[in-house]
Write a protein that holds these residues in place. Structure first.
Motif, mmCIF file in Angstrom:
data_model
loop_
_atom_site.group_PDB
_atom_site.id
_atom_site.type_symbol
_atom_site.label_atom_id
_atom_site.label_comp_id
_atom_site.label_asym_id
_atom_site.label_seq_id
_atom_site.Cartn_x
_atom_site.Cartn_y
_atom_site.Cartn_z
ATOM 1 N N PHE A 158 0.723 -1.281 0.024
ATOM 2 C CA PHE A 158 -0.062 0.126 -0.036
ATOM 3 C C PHE A 158 0.787 1.242 0.112
ATOM 4 O O PHE A 158 0.476 2.131 -0.677
ATOM 5 N N VAL A 159 1.858 1.248 0.800
ATOM 6 C CA VAL A 159 2.649 2.582 0.978
ATOM 7 C C VAL A 159 3.585 2.719 -0.128
ATOM 8 O O VAL A 159 3.590 3.644 -0.955
ATOM 9 N N LEU A 160 3.999 1.552 -0.871
ATOM 10 C CA LEU A 160 4.905 1.916 -2.113
ATOM 11 C C LEU A 160 3.995 2.281 -3.368
ATOM 12 O O LEU A 160 4.360 3.270 -4.033
ATOM 13 N N GLY A 161 2.740 1.754 -3.330
ATOM 14 C CA GLY A 161 1.698 2.163 -4.277
ATOM 15 C C GLY A 161 1.536 3.599 -4.191
ATOM 16 O O GLY A 161 1.196 4.065 -5.372
ATOM 17 N N ALA A 216 4.322 5.684 -5.416
ATOM 18 C CA ALA A 216 4.089 5.683 -7.111
ATOM 19 C C ALA A 216 2.970 6.754 -7.439
ATOM 20 O O ALA A 216 3.167 7.261 -8.405
ATOM 21 N N ILE A 217 1.874 6.768 -6.686
ATOM 22 C CA ILE A 217 0.787 7.518 -7.165
ATOM 23 C C ILE A 217 1.162 9.079 -6.827
ATOM 24 O O ILE A 217 0.815 9.975 -7.694
ATOM 25 N N ALA A 218 1.795 9.353 -5.746
ATOM 26 C CA ALA A 218 2.110 10.747 -5.119
ATOM 27 C C ALA A 218 3.183 11.188 -6.497
ATOM 28 O O ALA A 218 3.575 12.484 -6.555
ATOM 29 N N LEU A 219 4.223 10.297 -6.765
ATOM 30 C CA LEU A 219 5.318 10.624 -7.898
ATOM 31 C C LEU A 219 4.817 10.421 -9.075
ATOM 32 O O LEU A 219 5.869 10.457 -9.986
ATOM 33 N N GLU A 220 3.591 10.477 -9.434
ATOM 34 C CA GLU A 220 3.023 10.171 -10.864
ATOM 35 C C GLU A 220 3.908 10.941 -12.019
ATOM 36 O O GLU A 220 4.329 10.209 -12.770
ATOM 37 N N HIS A 221 4.080 12.138 -11.706
ATOM 38 C CA HIS A 221 4.703 13.184 -12.675
ATOM 39 C C HIS A 221 6.366 12.794 -12.851
ATOM 40 O O HIS A 221 6.721 12.786 -14.116
ATOM 41 N N PRO A 222 6.973 12.884 -11.689
ATOM 42 C CA PRO A 222 8.454 12.339 -12.059
ATOM 43 C C PRO A 222 8.522 11.096 -12.705
ATOM 44 O O PRO A 222 9.409 10.937 -13.500
ATOM 45 N N LYS A 239 -1.410 7.398 -12.363
ATOM 46 C CA LYS A 239 -1.682 6.891 -11.179
ATOM 47 C C LYS A 239 -2.876 5.814 -11.082
ATOM 48 O O LYS A 239 -2.757 4.924 -10.306
ATOM 49 N N ALA A 240 -3.368 5.846 -12.204
ATOM 50 C CA ALA A 240 -4.478 4.661 -12.228
ATOM 51 C C ALA A 240 -3.781 3.514 -12.266
ATOM 52 O O ALA A 240 -4.499 2.393 -11.821
ATOM 53 N N ALA A 241 -2.819 3.381 -13.091
ATOM 54 C CA ALA A 241 -2.089 1.848 -13.199
ATOM 55 C C ALA A 241 -1.602 1.431 -11.803
ATOM 56 O O ALA A 241 -1.592 0.442 -11.592
ATOM 57 N N SER A 242 -0.881 2.371 -10.920
ATOM 58 C CA SER A 242 -0.456 2.183 -9.731
ATOM 59 C C SER A 242 -1.442 1.678 -9.124
ATOM 60 O O SER A 242 -1.438 0.767 -7.996
ATOM 61 N N ALA A 243 -2.706 2.407 -8.805
ATOM 62 C CA ALA A 243 -3.589 1.995 -7.952
ATOM 63 C C ALA A 243 -4.306 0.650 -8.360
ATOM 64 O O ALA A 243 -4.493 -0.001 -7.311
ATOM 65 N N LEU A 244 -4.391 0.463 -9.699
ATOM 66 C CA LEU A 244 -4.936 -1.004 -9.832
ATOM 67 C C LEU A 244 -3.872 -2.261 -9.566
ATOM 68 O O LEU A 244 -4.533 -3.283 -9.081
ATOM 69 N N ILE A 245 -2.761 -1.676 -9.450
ATOM 70 C CA ILE A 245 -1.859 -2.911 -9.096
ATOM 71 C C ILE A 245 -1.577 -3.140 -7.599
ATOM 72 O O ILE A 245 -2.148 -4.166 -7.088
#
Length: 455
Positions: free
Chosen positions: A5-8, A11-17, A22-28
């Motif tokens: 959950f934290v790693l995901g 990834a969501i917070a750092l979507e732009h860099p 973020k949808a891909a990270s959320a689905l994973i």
């Protein structure tokens, strides 16, 4: 599960860099949390923190071992949570489609054509208050998209437009906090039975208005000058008549306002009322354009407009809510609730903490987590737990803090992420120019709520 959950979330917070949607990270993480849960289910459920496992075991005394675990997680928990998530997603899909239909018919042009002033302070108040009330009717995400499109017609230079777009984020989040259909989080609380329509409006509208008014008052003394309007191209083809624009605006707003009435009258889930409104608007749209040229019908048909809906945003909510559902089912949220109660044991401090957290991470999973942490108490409950009944102070104040706290960072709300994507607003610029104003408004509104209900 927590590590996933934290790693995901990172990834969501750092979507732009990272340049990963973020949808891909959320689905994973939405899937992997459930995978980790079912792999370690034997040890997890034996700890006794899962809120549903004891009830399931007593209701199915003949099931044991792997068979019981599989049926509990796959046939009971996933199906139950998927039903709750599905209500939110279908509601959002219906609402987003209705707003897109109105926008494609230039329905919002009826409103924007009335704005004549170029004075920065006056325009800021007009745009912010318009956003505040539109957000309550439509929702903060779609209102932000509409208002950013409006700002492009009103303001030519990018730095000024960035500032106005950022204030639109503050206004949209404040406006969405006091309406049951104004924000994904208030929709979740409303559908979940934590709040009711009239009480959420009565309790949160004044703090939300103060949350917006304080930054506007500060800027009224510091902002100077006029805006420069862009040159209008008079050759652009118009696909709708003034009468059709007004009709579609009235149908869209009326359809959205119909949803709370539908829920109250039928006791059916709100998404059904939303889909009914969409169906009616769809039929009227088909009749309206059936004799028009093919290229106009192709542009204005609802079946074509649906293809423009922001599906990745819907999938993001699906993934993140699925991940939170796994943590809720396994008992992580029960442990967090116990920790907050032991360390704070104050509904106002807990809600304010959730609001501040929502500026770092999205407010949707935070509210979903709170809903999982604190079950709705029965009517008539007394003492501390009375704050968790339907329309209890905890849920009302949570609607305010989670709705407005996300404004403190550009990535803290769906409205902020939308404005950031549309106008390419820089994270650091927002942090320097807007975050302190958002914090000031957030604390002022919280103080107003505490004065009204906490003393």
């Amino acid at each position: 599960m927590i590590v996933i959950f934290v790693l995901g979330y990172l990834a969501i917070a750092l979507e732009h860099p990272l340049k990963i949607d973020k949808a891909a990270s959320a689905l994973i993480i939405g899937t992997l949390c459930w995978v980790a849960y079912i792999i370690g289910a034997g040890d997890i459920l034996n700890t006794g923190f899962s809120p549903g496992w004891a009830k399931f075991s007593s209701a199915h005394p003949g099931l044991h071992g792997v068979e019981a675990i599989r049926e509990f997680i796959v046939d009971s928990e996933i199906i139950r949570h998927l039903g709750e998530i599905g209500e939110i997603l279908f509601f959002l899909l219906g609402a987003m489609t209705i707003v897109e239909v109105v926008d494609q018919h230039d329905g919002f042009k009826v409103i924007t054509d009335k704005i004549k002033t170029t004075n920065k302070v006056k325009l800021l108040w007009v745009v912010s208050l318009l956003t505040f009330f539109m957000s309550a009717l439509l929702d903060n995400l779609t209102t932000t998209i509409v208002m950013v499109a409006l700002l492009r017609k009103l303001i030519d230079d990018k730095p000024t437009r960035w500032f106005f777009a950022s204030m639109v984020v503050l206004a949209a989040n404040a406006g969405g906090a006091w309406s049951p259909i104004g924000d994904v989080t208030t929709i979740m609380l409303w559908i979940g039975g934590q709040v009711t329509t009239l009480r959420i409006i009565e309790g949160v509208i004044l703090p939300s208005l103060v949350c917006l008014a304080v930054p506007l008052l500060v800027l009224s003394f510091t902002m100077k000058g006029n805006v420069t309007r862009p040159v209008v191209n008079g050759q652009e083809e118009e696909f709708t008549t003034p009468g059709e624009r007004t009709l579609m605006l009235a149908l869209g707003v009326g359809g959205l306002l119909f949803v709370p009435v539908f829920k109250t009258a039928t006791h059916l889930p709100p998404y059904m009322g939303m889909l009914l409104s969409l169906g009616v608007i769809w039929v009227i749209s088909e009749i309206m354009h059936r004799n028009k040229p093919a290229h106009i019908r192709k542009r204005l048909k609802v079946s074509a407009i649906i293809q423009r809906i922001d599906v990745p945003t819907v999938l993001f909510f699906l993934g993140i809510l699925s991940a939170v559902a796994a943590l809720q089912s396994a008992g992580h949220l029960s442990l967090l609730a116990q920790y907050l109660d032991e360390k704070l044991h104050n509904i106002y401090l807990i809600d304010i903490a959730i609001g501040v957290l929502s500026s770092v991470v999205d407010n949707v999973p935070l509210v979903a987590g709170a809903m999982g942490m604190y079950p709705v108490a029965d009517a008539g409950t007394i003492g501390y737990l009375a704050n968790f009944t339907t329309d209890g102070l905890f849920w009302e104040f949570l609607a305010y803090t989670a709705g407005t706290g996300g404004s403190m960072l550009i990535i803290g709300s769906a409205a902020g992420v939308a404005a950031m994507g549309l106008e390419k607003i820089d994270f650091i610029w927002y942090l320097k120019k807007i975050s302190w104003l958002a914090l000031l408004g957030y604390l002022a509104g919280a103080a107003v709520y505490f004065v009204l209900f906490g003393l």
